[in-house]
Design a protein around this motif. Structure first.
Motif, PDB file in Angstrom:
ATOM      1  N   PHE A  38       0.797  -1.226   0.000  1.00 37.04           N
ATOM      2  CA  PHE A  38       0.000   0.000   0.000  1.00 37.04           C
ATOM      3  C   PHE A  38       0.827   1.272   0.000  1.00 37.04           C
ATOM      4  CE2 PHE A  38       0.935  -0.906   4.366  1.00 37.04           C
ATOM      5  CZ  PHE A  38       0.957   0.291   5.039  1.00 37.04           C
ATOM      6  N   LEU A  39       2.124   1.187  -0.309  1.00 42.45           N
ATOM      7  CA  LEU A  39       2.943   2.397  -0.327  1.00 42.45           C
ATOM      8  C   LEU A  39       2.712   3.234  -1.582  1.00 42.45           C
ATOM      9  CD1 LEU A  39       6.316   1.152   1.219  1.00 42.45           C
ATOM     10  CD2 LEU A  39       4.510   2.504   2.292  1.00 42.45           C
ATOM     11  N   PRO A  40       2.821   2.679  -2.791  1.00 48.29           N
ATOM     12  CA  PRO A  40       2.636   3.524  -3.981  1.00 48.29           C
ATOM     13  C   PRO A  40       1.165   3.786  -4.279  1.00 48.29           C
ATOM     14  CG  PRO A  40       3.161   1.274  -4.639  1.00 48.29           C
ATOM     15  CD  PRO A  40       3.265   1.316  -3.143  1.00 48.29           C
ATOM     16  N   SER A  41       0.909   4.916  -4.921  1.00 48.41           N
ATOM     17  CA  SER A  41      -0.435   5.259  -5.389  1.00 48.41           C
ATOM     18  C   SER A  41      -0.300   5.891  -6.769  1.00 48.41           C
ATOM     19  CB  SER A  41      -1.137   6.199  -4.415  1.00 48.41           C
ATOM     20  OG  SER A  41      -0.381   7.377  -4.223  1.00 48.41           O
ATOM     21  N   PRO A  42      -0.151   5.076  -7.787  1.00 45.13           N
ATOM     22  CA  PRO A  42       0.094   5.606  -9.125  1.00 45.13           C
ATOM     23  C   PRO A  42      -1.125   6.322  -9.691  1.00 45.13           C
ATOM     24  CG  PRO A  42      -0.227   3.228  -9.195  1.00 45.13           C
ATOM     25  CD  PRO A  42      -0.163   3.605  -7.748  1.00 45.13           C
ATOM     26  N   VAL A  43      -0.875   7.209 -10.632  1.00 49.76           N
ATOM     27  CA  VAL A  43      -1.936   7.943 -11.308  1.00 49.76           C
ATOM     28  C   VAL A  43      -2.615   7.015 -12.306  1.00 49.76           C
ATOM     29  CG1 VAL A  43      -2.455   9.880 -12.835  1.00 49.76           C
ATOM     30  CG2 VAL A  43      -0.758  10.137 -11.004  1.00 49.76           C
ATOM     31  N   GLN A  44      -3.937   7.011 -12.278  1.00 45.12           N
ATOM     32  CA  GLN A  44      -4.725   6.176 -13.171  1.00 45.12           C
ATOM     33  C   GLN A  44      -5.615   7.043 -14.051  1.00 45.12           C
ATOM     34  OE1 GLN A  44      -4.510   2.502 -13.075  1.00 45.12           O
ATOM     35  NE2 GLN A  44      -2.671   3.342 -12.093  1.00 45.12           N
ATOM     36  N   ASP A  45      -5.873   6.545 -15.246  1.00 45.15           N
ATOM     37  CA  ASP A  45      -6.782   7.226 -16.157  1.00 45.15           C
ATOM     38  C   ASP A  45      -8.145   6.568 -16.042  1.00 45.15           C
ATOM     39  OD1 ASP A  45      -8.269   7.485 -18.842  1.00 45.15           O
ATOM     40  OD2 ASP A  45      -6.699   9.000 -19.004  1.00 45.15           O
ATOM     41  N   LEU A  46      -9.097   7.306 -15.489  1.00 48.01           N
ATOM     42  CA  LEU A  46     -10.456   6.796 -15.331  1.00 48.01           C
ATOM     43  C   LEU A  46     -11.366   7.604 -16.233  1.00 48.01           C
ATOM     44  CD1 LEU A  46     -10.660   6.312 -11.455  1.00 48.01           C
ATOM     45  CD2 LEU A  46     -10.150   4.594 -13.198  1.00 48.01           C
ATOM     46  N   ARG A  47     -11.612   7.044 -17.426  1.00 48.80           N
ATOM     47  CA  ARG A  47     -12.477   7.693 -18.414  1.00 48.80           C
ATOM     48  C   ARG A  47     -12.034   9.122 -18.708  1.00 48.80           C
ATOM     49  NH1 ARG A  47     -18.609   5.569 -16.926  1.00 48.80           N
ATOM     50  NH2 ARG A  47     -18.125   3.338 -17.086  1.00 48.80           N
ATOM     51  N   GLY A  48     -10.743   9.276 -18.843  1.00 45.78           N
ATOM     52  CA  GLY A  48     -10.192  10.573 -19.219  1.00 45.78           C
ATOM     53  C   GLY A  48      -9.753  11.438 -18.063  1.00 45.78           C
TER      54      GLY A  48
END
Length: 376
Positions: A237-247
């Protein structure tokens, strides 16, 4: 709600001509006001019942608990009708963990008639087998970045303090804002790893606790196990990458990317006039009861496979009063009736003759028949 002149003067002093900042502050004040006015007891009681059921499966069958924060009585396991504090009040309580879960008649509370003791931060009563923390305003949508950052910092430090008060092999449970796990500040989560490891987390649907606007921020239920300095498993649970959620670009903790079934709904986003898009969780439609049951079952199954079950001594609290519910009132009444019957049987009418005394030595006389002294 209406804003008085004092608040408007304070906003002018703090933000000057920045109307956007003042509008964000007003929105936060309204959201917190609505939060205080809404009773989350139904959702809290349901969550507490499911949580304690999971803790039993993990091996908690006794010992001591410490419960801190909002509606602590409900998370300790009391039913709503036994709550002494007002809805939403903050407090700290300790109690002995009952050896079995005796669900109340409404089947909503795991520990009816539980005896609670007020907890003081300066008292040293040792560590606890289970520590539960429910910080305030976790589900409030805060529009000011500084306020959200301060809330996250308080929750992280609160979890660290709870882990410090948890016995090795015991559990700290936190109902926290989603940015505790999603924020890009990895170092803050690394503080947690110095004391504990994540057994599992569930991301609740938006509005699961309070369904009024402004109180529907995403909330996570985290279960951490206190380790002895050497965690059993790598920290997911250390990293929290950026995700593309419907733009829309949002951060999502790696744990939920690895365990999408621990998100109790469909992950999405919504736009905000105050900043970047924010994550939301659309409910599954099955209901929070079924979602919590399935999610916690997955966590307990993983914990058993990974060796993350409870490993505390679970000694009873010697300061706890004896539970009067161990003897039911009907049992006491039955004993009282028997005593009265025995007394009545020994009362004879005044004209009843006593039976003749048998021949032999008088047992009431401590001396022998020959007067030589007492019988030995």
């Amino acid at each position: 709600m209406m804003f008085d002149d004092d608040l408007e003067h304070a906003l002018n002093r703090a933000y000057g001509d920045d109307e956007h900042a003042k509008a964000a502050m007003r929105a936060d004040v309204v959201a917190m006001h609505d939060h205080d006015a809404a009773d989350a007891a139904p959702a809290y009681q349901l969550t507490a019942r499911k949580l304690w059921g999971a803790l039993r499966v993990l091996g908690i069958s006794g010992g001591r608990m410490l419960v801190l924060g909002q509606d602590a009585e409900l998370f300790a396991g009391l039913p709503v009708e036994e709550r002494r504090l007002r809805a939403g009040d903050h407090a700290g309580f300790t109690a002995s963990i009952p050896t079995t879960t005796a669900v109340s008649r409404a089947e909503m509370a795991p520990h009816p008639n539980l005896h609670l003791h007020t907890w003081q931060s300066d008292q040293n009563k040792g560590r606890y087998d289970v520590v539960i923390a429910v910080p305030g305003y976790t589900d409030v949508v805060l529009h000011r970045e500084k306020a959200a950052t301060e809330r996250r910092a308080r929750q992280i430090l609160g979890l660290v303090g709870c882990l410090a008060n948890t016995d090795v092999g015991g559990y700290t449970v936190g109902l926290v804002s989603r940015d505790v796990l999603d924020d890009g500040d990895v170092d803050s989560r690394r503080l947690l790893t110095e004391f504990g490891e994540l057994v599992g987390a569930l991301r609740l649907p938006s509005g699961a606790l309070r369904d009024n606007p402004g109180n529907d921020a995403v909330v996570d239920l985290m279960i951490l196990r206190r380790h002895d300095g050497a965690p059993l498993k790598p920290h997911q649970f250390l990293p929290s990458p950026v995700q593309d959620l419907r733009g829309d670009q949002v951060r999502v903790n790696q744990y939920f990317l690895n365990h999408p079934n621990h998100v109790l709904g469909q992950l999405g986003t919504r736009t905000s006039p105050w900043g970047p898009p924010e994550p939301v969780v659309h409910p599954t439609g099955l209901g929070l009861d079924r979602d919590l049951t399935a999610g916690l079952a997955a966590i307990t199954s993983h914990a058993r496979d990974a060796g993350l079950t409870a490993a505390t001594a679970q000694c009873p609290d010697l300061d706890a009063p004896i539970d009067y519910t161990l003897v039911h009132r009907s049992d006491v009444d039955s004993i009282r009736r028997r005593v009265q019957a025995l007394r009545a049987s020994r009362v004879r009418p005044a004209n009843e003759r006593r039976p003749a005394q048998p021949e032999g030595p008088d047992l009431r006389n401590p001396r022998r028949d020959d007067g030589a002294g007492p019988h030995l």
